[in-house]
Design a protein around this motif. Structure first.
Motif, PDB file in Angstrom:
ATOM      1  N   TYR A   1       0.890  -1.164   0.000  1.00  0.00           N
ATOM      2  CA  TYR A   1       0.000   0.000   0.000  1.00  0.00           C
ATOM      3  C   TYR A   1       0.926   1.211   0.000  1.00  0.00           C
ATOM      4  O   TYR A   1       1.518   1.548   1.025  1.00  0.00           O
TER       5      TYR A   1
ATOM      6  N   LEU B   1      -0.893   0.433  -5.410  1.00  0.00           N
ATOM      7  CA  LEU B   1      -1.005  -0.853  -4.721  1.00  0.00           C
ATOM      8  C   LEU B   1      -0.307  -1.949  -5.526  1.00  0.00           C
ATOM      9  O   LEU B   1      -0.149  -1.830  -6.748  1.00  0.00           O
TER      10      LEU B   1
ATOM     11  N   GLN C   1      -3.851  -7.948  -2.030  1.00  0.00           N
ATOM     12  CA  GLN C   1      -4.501  -7.001  -1.106  1.00  0.00           C
ATOM     13  C   GLN C   1      -5.354  -7.705  -0.043  1.00  0.00           C
ATOM     14  O   GLN C   1      -5.726  -7.087   0.947  1.00  0.00           O
TER      15      GLN C   1
ATOM     16  N   HIS D   1       0.238  -5.885   5.279  1.00  0.00           N
ATOM     17  CA  HIS D   1       0.301  -4.744   4.351  1.00  0.00           C
ATOM     18  C   HIS D   1       1.568  -3.936   4.614  1.00  0.00           C
ATOM     19  O   HIS D   1       1.782  -3.473   5.745  1.00  0.00           O
TER      20      HIS D   1
ATOM     21  N   ILE E   1       3.381  -0.544   4.091  1.00  0.00           N
ATOM     22  CA  ILE E   1       2.915   0.829   3.850  1.00  0.00           C
ATOM     23  C   ILE E   1       4.132   1.672   3.477  1.00  0.00           C
ATOM     24  O   ILE E   1       5.026   1.879   4.300  1.00  0.00           O
TER      25      ILE E   1
ATOM     26  N   ASP F   1      -9.247   8.599   3.149  1.00  0.00           N
ATOM     27  CA  ASP F   1      -7.860   8.111   3.346  1.00  0.00           C
ATOM     28  C   ASP F   1      -6.904   9.211   3.781  1.00  0.00           C
ATOM     29  O   ASP F   1      -5.698   9.116   3.561  1.00  0.00           O
TER      30      ASP F   1
END
Ligand code: LIP
Length: 245
Positions: free
Chosen positions: A62, A67, A71, A76, A78, A232
């Motif tokens: 992510y 991406l 998923q 994940h 980041i 987000d």
């Protein structure tokens, strides 16, 4: 491979790439009033992504540049491949690479690397935070008049308008306010006791994920709220845990 060692290795590789291109002509993908997107952001994320999915092909990426991977994975990564891109573009040596790993909802490791000063912050959940191998700790300053605070205004007129009143208040009360241009380095500097607080109205998770775990491990506190209008995006108040922000 130990995921923290992998994150450190990936940050160092991306750091070499950024050092190679720092101060040279750069391919600009987007030029906005308060933001710049570089092809190098994409290259740096691709380099980090390749190293991570090589070791963990079923994990998810992510990142600021998009991406990748699975998923649906509980893991994940980041990524902010260049945090402080505008600084980088202008030749201001204040930018970094930020990598964090989240397992379900919990951030379990973080790395922030400043490739110009060769400063590597690293942390694993439940353990101390380190900078270049030395434990780091937040400052002991407890009042706003003795503090140095960093403020971010993000990238739009809306976020600038919403950040200005807070800035106008703090600039009179704090010893100094700084606009450094890299949320991740602001967070790392709080973890190392260089700054006492950082506020911004609209950041992305990739700007602050590694910094959250670093500051908490170094004895500070981070408050984040989802932005009321921007998906987000988050407003953030990060401190040494003492100053009343
Ligand atoms: C930057 C953040 C900074 C914010 C900038 C930008 P980028 O991240 O670190 O705090 O004020 O607008 O979001 O875009 O360089 O990764």
């Amino acid at each position: 491979m130990d995921p923290l060692e992998l994150a450190i290795g990936a940050a160092q590789s991306a750091g070499r790439l950024l050092r190679t291109h720092f101060g040279s002509a750069l391919n600009v993908n987007a030029l906005e009033a308060h933001d710049i997107k570089l092809e190098l952001d994409v290259q740096s994320q691709a380099l980090i992504t390749g190293m991570i999915l090589d070791q963990f092909p079923d994990h998810a990426i992510y990142g600021e540049e998009g991406l990748a991977g699975n998923q649906a994975s509980p893991f994940h990564w980041i990524l902010d491949p260049i945090d402080g891109t505008v600084n980088f573009f202008y030749g201001i040596p204040h930018f970094c690479i930020s990598i964090a790993l989240r397992e379900k909802t919990e951030i379990i490791l973080g790395v922030i690397y400043d490739p110009i000063r060769d400063e590597m912050w690293q942390v694993r959940k439940g353990e101390a935070a380190f900078m270049n191998g030395k434990p780091c700790a937040v400052s002991a300053r407890a009042t706003i008049p003795e503090s140095i605070l960093s403020v971010g205004f993000s990238k739009t007129k809306t976020t600038i308008d919403s950040g200005l009143p807070l800035f106008m208040d703090m600039v009179y009360r704090a010893r100094k306010c700084r606009l450094m241009g890299s949320a991740a380095l602001d967070m790392a500097y709080i973890a190392s006791g260089r700054l006492d607080g950082y506020v911004e109205q609209s950041v992305s998770l990739w700007d602050v994920a590694a910094g959250i775990l670093l500051i908490e491990a170094a004895g500070g506190s981070v408050k984040m709220q989802p932005h009321p209008e921007l998906p987000d995006k988050f407003s953030i108040i990060a401190t040494n845990g003492l100053i009343p922000l």
